[in-house]
Design an enzyme around this catalytic site. Structure first.
Site, short mmCIF file in Angstrom:
data_model
loop_
_atom_site.label_atom_id
_atom_site.label_comp_id
_atom_site.label_asym_id
_atom_site.label_seq_id
_atom_site.Cartn_x
_atom_site.Cartn_y
_atom_site.Cartn_z
N ASP A 22 0.68 -1.33 0.11
CA ASP A 22 -0.04 -0.15 0.13
C ASP A 22 1.20 1.14 0.03
O ASP A 22 1.96 1.26 0.61
CB ASP A 22 -0.98 -0.04 1.15
CG ASP A 22 -2.20 1.01 1.06
OD1 ASP A 22 -2.27 1.66 -0.03
OD2 ASP A 22 -2.63 1.26 2.17
N ASN A 70 -10.18 -2.35 -6.44
CA ASN A 70 -9.57 -1.68 -7.61
C ASN A 70 -9.90 -1.42 -8.92
O ASN A 70 -9.72 -0.22 -9.30
CB ASN A 70 -7.99 -2.00 -7.57
CG ASN A 70 -7.26 -1.74 -6.18
OD1 ASN A 70 -6.32 -2.72 -6.28
ND2 ASN A 70 -7.81 -0.97 -5.40
C1 FPP Z 1 -1.47 0.29 -3.34
O1 FPP Z 1 -0.98 1.53 -3.61
C2 FPP Z 1 -0.99 -0.55 -4.57
C3 FPP Z 1 -1.68 -1.26 -5.70
C4 FPP Z 1 -3.20 -1.03 -5.68
C5 FPP Z 1 -1.09 -2.07 -6.74
C6 FPP Z 1 0.11 -2.75 -6.36
C7 FPP Z 1 0.71 -2.96 -7.70
C8 FPP Z 1 2.17 -2.83 -7.91
C9 FPP Z 1 3.09 -2.61 -6.67
C10 FPP Z 1 2.77 -2.93 -9.22
C11 FPP Z 1 2.25 -4.22 -10.04
C12 FPP Z 1 2.72 -5.47 -9.10
C13 FPP Z 1 3.05 -6.59 -9.78
C14 FPP Z 1 3.32 -7.59 -8.75
C15 FPP Z 1 3.46 -6.90 -11.18
P1 FPP Z 1 -2.18 2.56 -3.88
O2 FPP Z 1 -2.11 2.90 -5.19
O3 FPP Z 1 -3.43 2.04 -3.05
O4 FPP Z 1 -1.36 3.83 -2.89
P2 FPP Z 1 -2.27 5.06 -2.17
O5 FPP Z 1 -3.06 4.19 -1.01
O6 FPP Z 1 -1.13 5.93 -1.55
O7 FPP Z 1 -3.21 5.68 -2.87
#
Ligand code: FPP
Length: 251
Positions: A22, A70
């Site tokens: 996250d 998401n």
């Molecule tokens: C959460 O941060 C992250 C995600 C919803 C996506 C995770 C994806 C990756 C790390 C990249 C792709 C992964 C692989 C395994 C190829 P957020 O966007 O919710 O952050 P925020 O809470 O600060 O908005």
């Protein structure tokens, strides 16, 4: 860094570590960049975590890469995440094979865009004989969805006369989940300072130790994994028993 690693008791490693990655968006914002910049840098952290876990001897690592919720994000961000997934899998397959890492996925994969689904299946197929560590991507995953699917499957088996309702046990239920065959995670890590489970592995984390790290996911480095495992090994896991019972059972 080497010192931190040497403090880990490799005989008492968590077999399965689950991670809620996250804070990509907030990290990007902090750097004055668009959210996708955070996701791209999140991939670097995925690589660090995977390599460090495999080198230590952890057997399973499950990453929450895309939740069912998401889909509600702006279309451009969803597309960017799906593209990143395809690119990352294609790019990393060779390294995974070199490092003997098996790729698996949990979630409602049938709803993924066909390109992402195809890249994922290719990755799973090409790494299926690897044995050192299994990297599980939770994609279009939600624990409540998974639990409902398990209930449907058990109800159908009962309807077909293959299972007696009274004979249903925890093991029956665990077998109907998408994590069938995997040990439950002993350790769950969430980055970004949020202290929530967000519909992740609800059944499987019944006894997991929870660690909430005050860093954004793109900042995650192998030292964070080492420190978290050291802290995990210093905690006493009692499973509802008393301290004395745990101490005596180790004698
Ligand atoms: C959460 O941060 C992250 C995600 C919803 C996506 C995770 C994806 C990756 C790390 C990249 C792709 C992964 C692989 C395994 C190829 P957020 O966007 O919710 O952050 P925020 O809470 O600060 O908005």
């Amino acid at each position: 860094m080497k010192d931190l690693k040497s403090l880990i008791d490799v005989e008492k490693l968590p077999q399965h570590i689950a991670i809620i990655m996250d804070g990509n968006g907030r990290w990007a914002k902090k750097h004055g960049q668009p959210r996708v910049f955070g996701h791209r840098n999140g991939v670097k952290a995925v690589r660090e975590a995977t390599e460090a876990a495999a080198e230590l001897g952890v057997k399973y690592m499950t990453l929450y890469a895309f939740s069912t919720e998401n889909w509600g994000r702006p279309k451009a961000e969803v597309n960017a995440l799906m593209t990143l997934l395809v690119q990352t899998i294609r790019k990393e397959i060779e390294t995974m094979n070199k490092n003997n890492i098996k790729l698996q996925a949990i979630g409602d994969l049938s709803q993924l865009p066909s390109k992402s689904y195809k890249a994922l299946q290719e990755g799973i197929e090409s790494t299926k004989h690897n044995t050192r560590m299994t990297l599980v991507l939770a994609l279009n995953y939600s624990a409540k969805w998974e639990i409902i699917e398990a209930v449907k499957s058990i109800a159908q088996q009962s309807k077909d006369g293959k299972i007696e309702p009274n004979s249903i046990t925890e093991a029956t239920f665990a077998q109907a989940l998408s994590t069938n065959g995997m040990p439950d995670p002993e350790l769950l890590i969430r980055t970004s300072g949020e202290q929530r489970i967000s519909n992740f592995l609800l059944w499987q984390i019944a006894y997991s130790e929870l660690t909430f790290l005050p860093i954004y996911w793109p900042e995650f480095r192998r030292e964070h994994l080492y420190q978290t495992i050291i802290d995990f090994q210093n905690r006493e896991r009692r499973f509802g028993k008393t301290s004395e019972q745990i101490i005596n059972s180790k004698k």
